[in-house]
Design an enzyme around this catalytic site. Structure first.
Site, mmCIF file in Angstrom:
data_model
loop_
_atom_site.group_PDB
_atom_site.id
_atom_site.type_symbol
_atom_site.label_atom_id
_atom_site.label_comp_id
_atom_site.label_asym_id
_atom_site.label_seq_id
_atom_site.Cartn_x
_atom_site.Cartn_y
_atom_site.Cartn_z
ATOM 1 N N LYS A 131 99.231 49.263 -47.812
ATOM 2 C CA LYS A 131 98.603 47.976 -47.487
ATOM 3 C C LYS A 131 97.995 47.963 -46.090
ATOM 4 C CE LYS A 131 102.269 45.502 -48.251
ATOM 5 N NZ LYS A 131 103.172 46.503 -48.819
ATOM 6 N N THR A 132 98.744 48.433 -45.100
ATOM 7 C CA THR A 132 98.260 48.355 -43.717
ATOM 8 C C THR A 132 97.013 49.217 -43.537
ATOM 9 O OG1 THR A 132 100.479 47.911 -42.858
ATOM 10 C CG2 THR A 132 98.853 48.750 -41.302
ATOM 11 N N GLU A 174 96.608 41.527 -45.027
ATOM 12 C CA GLU A 174 97.685 42.277 -45.665
ATOM 13 C C GLU A 174 98.715 41.274 -46.154
ATOM 14 O OE1 GLU A 174 101.179 45.436 -44.301
ATOM 15 O OE2 GLU A 174 99.320 45.317 -43.161
#
Length: 469
Positions: A131-132, A174
């Site tokens: 995600k990051t 995110e």
């Protein structure tokens, strides 16, 4: 519902005083920056001072070290209008109790993110891995393509020098599934990278009881989104996205709408060709090794295309991108060996990081710190298997992350399984000074040393490379 404008421009929202508990965390600090940019008064507190709290103070945000009920009502912070806290904060915490007694609104962290995401061109990135990095890549690609994204990221993006960016939009965020409130959020485009069993089990506020319950949360989030961009390479995602009729896919799979084909990996990254519905869009490069990073970059290029951005400019921005903090972060060198730090802490992420290291062509030497007793109990055989492709593994003790020890759960479970499977260069080495001595005495130009884990193993990478922690 109150709406914030992603570009920070004036709205009819009154100026409020927000106080953020845990403001030194990577997520809360991003909230603090976005709220301050929108003209809100922001203060916060955390258990200890850190580089992030110092940066926030330098930016004019008031920060207290330690927690206390007085933050709600007494100077210099109180009285406040809104107390923001994550679900991990106990309901009987003195600050929450004081806020309720004073009639102060207590707003969950995810409710605040919902306000930011609830705009037509927002992008919410979900999944148990990547995600990051994917959120960072989307924001960087959009900015490179001539758009002006706002962003909320769970890491420091070097191009922005921050974990937040204020812009006209799209707003890219995110969305962390460890907070069960994420399932109620809405966004314009959901980017769905994968779905596994992370943050499942135990009695913690940030864990799901079952993987089925967690996956139902993913499905709800996707169904409420305007459209979903899903990874075609990850089994089961299409079924989880069945509730949204507006589905677009990306990946290497033959049926994907956006495809990465003709991958050409080298020691520093991968060149690849991007097609959409079979037609070539152009050439791209990701300057981070590993097939998973090709997929992350492909998602960013797909989002940029869906929002009308220039492909060539977005691809150029991604080719120059070197990753957010603690995601395949190049720290420096030791005796000519490359020193990398990576946040990988579950089996899939560990295997991807080892594969990325192998792509460099160097001898792969991993310093691994298992994260949490419960996670280790659930996955130590998979962690051992994920590390088998490393040439050498030095194992630290488990990073507890405030969990109590579980009887019989120890880092040596991993090393013993690896030894039983024939790995001859795995050692349990809890003494960090010994780790540093060993690597300083043996590192050479043909090596890559990767400190790996979600705890404080990152400090060793700085010590090895001789840079400040």
């Amino acid at each position: 519902m109150t709406h914030f404008l992603p570009d920070g421009s004036p709205s009819d929202t009154p100026t409020l005083h927000y106080h953020l508990m845990g403001i030194g965390g990577i997520g809360m600090s991003a909230f603090a920056r976005l709220l301050a940019a929108r003209g809100q008064r922001v203060s916060g507190c955390d258990a200890s001072a850190s580089d992030l709290t110092a940066q926030l103070q330098a930016e004019g945000i008031e920060v207290a070290v330690g927690h206390g009920a007085a933050h709600i009502t007494a100077a210099p912070f109180g009285p406040i209008d809104v107390l923001v806290a994550s679900e991990a904060v106990p309901k009987d915490h003195p600050e929450l109790v004081a806020a309720r007694a004073a009639g102060t609104e207590v707003r969950p962290r995810m409710a605040l993110l919902d306000e930011l995401l609830d705009v037509p061109d927002s992008v919410g990135v979900i999944g148990t891995h990547g995600k990051t990095t994917t959120t960072s890549m989307i924001a960087v690609a959009l900015a490179g393509a001539g758009l002006d994204p706002a962003a909320f990221v769970g890491g420091i993006v070097p191009e922005f020098g921050s974990n937040a960016r204020v812009g006209a939009g799209p707003f890219v965020a995110e969305v962390d599934e460890s907070d069960r409130g994420f399932a109620a959020l809405r966004c314009g485009t959901a980017v769905f990278t994968n779905a596994e069993d992370d943050h499942v089990g135990g009695n913690q506020a940030t864990y799901w009881e079952t993987v089925e319950e967690q996956h139902a949360g993913f499905a709800r989030f996707v169904a409420q989104s305007g459209r979903v961009l899903l990874c075609a390479d990850w089994p089961g995602l299409d079924a989880l996205c069945a509730g949204n009729p507006h589905r677009v896919s990306y990946g290497q799979a033959a049926g994907a709408d956006y495809r990465a084909v003709n991958l050409r990996p080298d020691a520093d990254g991968t060149d690849f060709t991007v097609t959409v519905h079979g037609a070539v869009m152009g050439m791209a490069r990701v300057g981070l090794p590993g097939t998973h990073n090709v997929l992350n970059a492909l998602a960013a290029l797909a989002v940029t295309h869906l929002h009308g951005g220039d492909f060539a400019q977005a691809a150029a921005a991604l080719a120059a991108f070197r990753g957010p903090g603690r995601r395949w972060q190049r720290i420096g060198e030791l005796n000519g060996a490359l020193v990398i730090d990576d946040y990988a802490h579950n089996a899939t992420k560990v295997a991807a990081a080892v594969q990325a290291a192998r792509q460099t062509g160097r001898r792969v030497r991993v310093v691994f710190q298992p994260h949490r007793y419960l996670r280790t109990q659930q996955s130590w055989p998979r962690l051992a298997d994920a590390l088998m492709d490393a040439d050498e593994v030095l194992l630290l003790d488990i990073a507890a992350a405030s969990e109590p020890p579980i009887e019989g759960i120890h880092a040596t479970l991993i090393s013993q399984r690896m030894a039983e499977q024939g790995h001859a260069a795995t050692r349990y080495m809890p003494d960090r000074a010994e780790v540093v001595r060993t690597l300083r005495d043996t590192a050479g130009p043909g090596d890559i040393i990767v400190t790996m884990g979600a705890g404080d193993v990152w400090k060793l990478s700085r010590e090895l490379a001789g840079v400040p922690a």
